[in-house]
Scaffold this active site. Structure first.
Site, PDB file in Angstrom:
ATOM      1  N   ASP A   9     -64.890  56.156  17.717  1.00 21.52           N
ATOM      2  CA  ASP A   9     -66.053  56.988  18.032  1.00 21.52           C
ATOM      3  C   ASP A   9     -66.157  57.235  19.542  1.00 21.52           C
ATOM      4  OD1 ASP A   9     -68.373  58.345  17.494  1.00 21.52           O
ATOM      5  OD2 ASP A   9     -69.551  56.595  16.892  1.00 21.52           O
ATOM      6  N   THR A  19     -62.147  49.340   9.699  1.00 20.62           N
ATOM      7  CA  THR A  19     -61.332  48.130   9.918  1.00 20.62           C
ATOM      8  C   THR A  19     -61.413  47.573  11.344  1.00 20.62           C
ATOM      9  OG1 THR A  19     -59.340  49.431  10.357  1.00 20.62           O
ATOM     10  CG2 THR A  19     -59.717  48.751   8.085  1.00 20.62           C
ATOM     11  N   TYR A  37     -66.445  47.273  11.941  1.00 23.18           N
ATOM     12  CA  TYR A  37     -67.051  47.054  10.622  1.00 23.18           C
ATOM     13  C   TYR A  37     -66.300  46.018   9.770  1.00 23.18           C
ATOM     14  CZ  TYR A  37     -70.524  50.792  11.324  1.00 23.18           C
ATOM     15  OH  TYR A  37     -71.576  51.553  11.784  1.00 23.18           O
TER      16      TYR A  37
HETATM   17  N1  AR6 Z   1     -57.025  56.074  17.572  1.00 24.40           N
HETATM   18  C1  AR6 Z   1     -56.765  55.556  16.352  1.00 24.40           C
HETATM   19  N2  AR6 Z   1     -57.283  54.389  15.904  1.00 24.40           N
HETATM   20  C2  AR6 Z   1     -58.102  53.702  16.752  1.00 24.40           C
HETATM   21  C3  AR6 Z   1     -58.445  54.174  18.043  1.00 24.40           C
HETATM   22  C4  AR6 Z   1     -57.855  55.420  18.454  1.00 24.40           C
HETATM   23  N3  AR6 Z   1     -58.106  55.956  19.660  1.00 24.40           N
HETATM   24  N4  AR6 Z   1     -59.287  53.266  18.621  1.00 24.40           N
HETATM   25  C5  AR6 Z   1     -59.468  52.265  17.710  1.00 24.40           C
HETATM   26  N5  AR6 Z   1     -58.756  52.521  16.592  1.00 24.40           N
HETATM   27  P1  AR6 Z   1     -63.590  51.243  14.785  1.00 24.40           P
HETATM   28  P2  AR6 Z   1     -65.195  51.052  12.301  1.00 24.40           P
HETATM   29  C6  AR6 Z   1     -58.674  51.743  15.322  1.00 24.40           C
HETATM   30  O1  AR6 Z   1     -64.247  50.025  15.317  1.00 24.40           O
HETATM   31  O2  AR6 Z   1     -64.626  49.723  11.974  1.00 24.40           O
HETATM   32  C7  AR6 Z   1     -68.058  52.338  16.456  1.00 24.40           C
HETATM   33  O3  AR6 Z   1     -68.761  51.718  17.493  1.00 24.40           O
HETATM   34  C8  AR6 Z   1     -59.133  50.288  15.356  1.00 24.40           C
HETATM   35  O4  AR6 Z   1     -58.049  49.465  15.758  1.00 24.40           O
HETATM   36  O5  AR6 Z   1     -63.409  52.422  15.669  1.00 24.40           O
HETATM   37  O6  AR6 Z   1     -65.328  52.083  11.205  1.00 24.40           O
HETATM   38  C9  AR6 Z   1     -68.908  53.304  15.643  1.00 24.40           C
HETATM   39  O7  AR6 Z   1     -69.900  53.931  16.427  1.00 24.40           O
HETATM   40  C10 AR6 Z   1     -59.529  50.039  13.891  1.00 24.40           C
HETATM   41  O8  AR6 Z   1     -58.399  49.673  13.107  1.00 24.40           O
HETATM   42  O9  AR6 Z   1     -64.432  51.826  13.488  1.00 24.40           O
HETATM   43  C11 AR6 Z   1     -69.519  52.418  14.605  1.00 24.40           C
HETATM   44  O10 AR6 Z   1     -70.672  51.781  15.064  1.00 24.40           O
HETATM   45  C12 AR6 Z   1     -59.986  51.408  13.396  1.00 24.40           C
HETATM   46  O11 AR6 Z   1     -59.560  52.343  14.393  1.00 24.40           O
HETATM   47  C13 AR6 Z   1     -68.440  51.399  14.319  1.00 24.40           C
HETATM   48  O12 AR6 Z   1     -67.662  51.330  15.523  1.00 24.40           O
HETATM   49  C14 AR6 Z   1     -61.476  51.538  13.195  1.00 24.40           C
HETATM   50  O13 AR6 Z   1     -62.185  50.797  14.180  1.00 24.40           O
HETATM   51  C15 AR6 Z   1     -67.528  51.815  13.199  1.00 24.40           C
HETATM   52  O14 AR6 Z   1     -66.630  50.763  12.917  1.00 24.40           O
END
Ligand code: AR6
Length: 176
Positions: free
Chosen positions: A40, A124, A127
């Site tokens: 995000d 992942t 969350y």
């Molecule tokens: N490109 C691809 N994957 C990524 C990137 C990137 N630039 N950065 C992180 N990941 P998360 P969630 C991976 O925490 O669990 C936010 O604060 C990361 O390694 O981004 O759905 C939102 O505002 C992980 O495997 O999303 C919400 O409050 C995956 O993306 C909350 O986090 C998802 O990690 C959502 O949590």
């Protein structure tokens, strides 16, 4: 790694979701749609303030639902914001909510006539959804969408780090 499914392609790659040139990229957002960390934060930083303005107008998003905005300064024309479930213990409807997040994002892309979409591994990170279980749901949902529809030509999963890529690759091998 790539798999041909019906008329479409499912591809797995390691990288940064903000750099993708697909018609849409998907944001792993939260219900407020006001930005955050992880994917995000990276999307709002790279895409600029226009995306946040449109998110604020949209008002918010329920878990498992999806909202679309333009892509601002990104290569992708659109960002589809979806909210995955916070993982507690697996007994709080987490699998169905995660499936909905993927399916509603795909339906949103389809309703706009988009041909290609890139997903991160929703839920992942912050969350805490276990990666292997999340990969199973993500890939099963993508495969069944491609089997049932012929409009979207490319679904790409962009995994952050080799470990996540490996988990997704092993899951796809098992499923196909
Ligand atoms: N490109 C691809 N994957 C990524 C990137 C990137 N630039 N950065 C992180 N990941 P998360 P969630 C991976 O925490 O669990 C936010 O604060 C990361 O390694 O981004 O759905 C939102 O505002 C992980 O495997 O999303 C919400 O409050 C995956 O993306 C909350 O986090 C998802 O990690 C959502 O949590």
């Amino acid at each position: 790694m790539e798999a041909r499914i019906n008329k479409g392609v499912l591809s797995l790659t390691e990288g940064d979701i903000t750099k993708q040139d697909t018609d849409a990229i998907v944001n792993a957002a939260n219900k407020s749609l006001r930005g955050g960390g992880g994917v995000d934060g990276a999307i709002h930083r790279a895409g600029g303030p226009k995306i946040l303005e449109e998110c604020i107008k949209a008002g918010g998003c329920e878990t498992g639902e999806a909202v679309i905005t333009t892509g601002g300064n990104l290569k992708a024309k659109y960002v589809i914001h979806t909210v995955g479930p916070v993982y507690r213990d697996g007994n709080h409807n987490e699998p169905a909510l995660l499936r909905n997040a993927y399916r509603n994002s795909l339906n949103m892309a389809s309703s706009k006539g988009l041909k290609s979409i890139a997903f991160p591994s929703i839920s992942t990170g912050a969350y805490r959804y276990p990666l292997d279980q999340a990969a199973d749901i993500a890939l099963n949902t993508a495969i069944s969408y491609l089997n049932d529809h012929s409009d979207i030509e490319l679904i790409r999963f962009v995994l952050f780090g080799t470990e996540a890529l490996e988990v997704y690759e092993n899951t796809l091998k098992r499923l196909s």
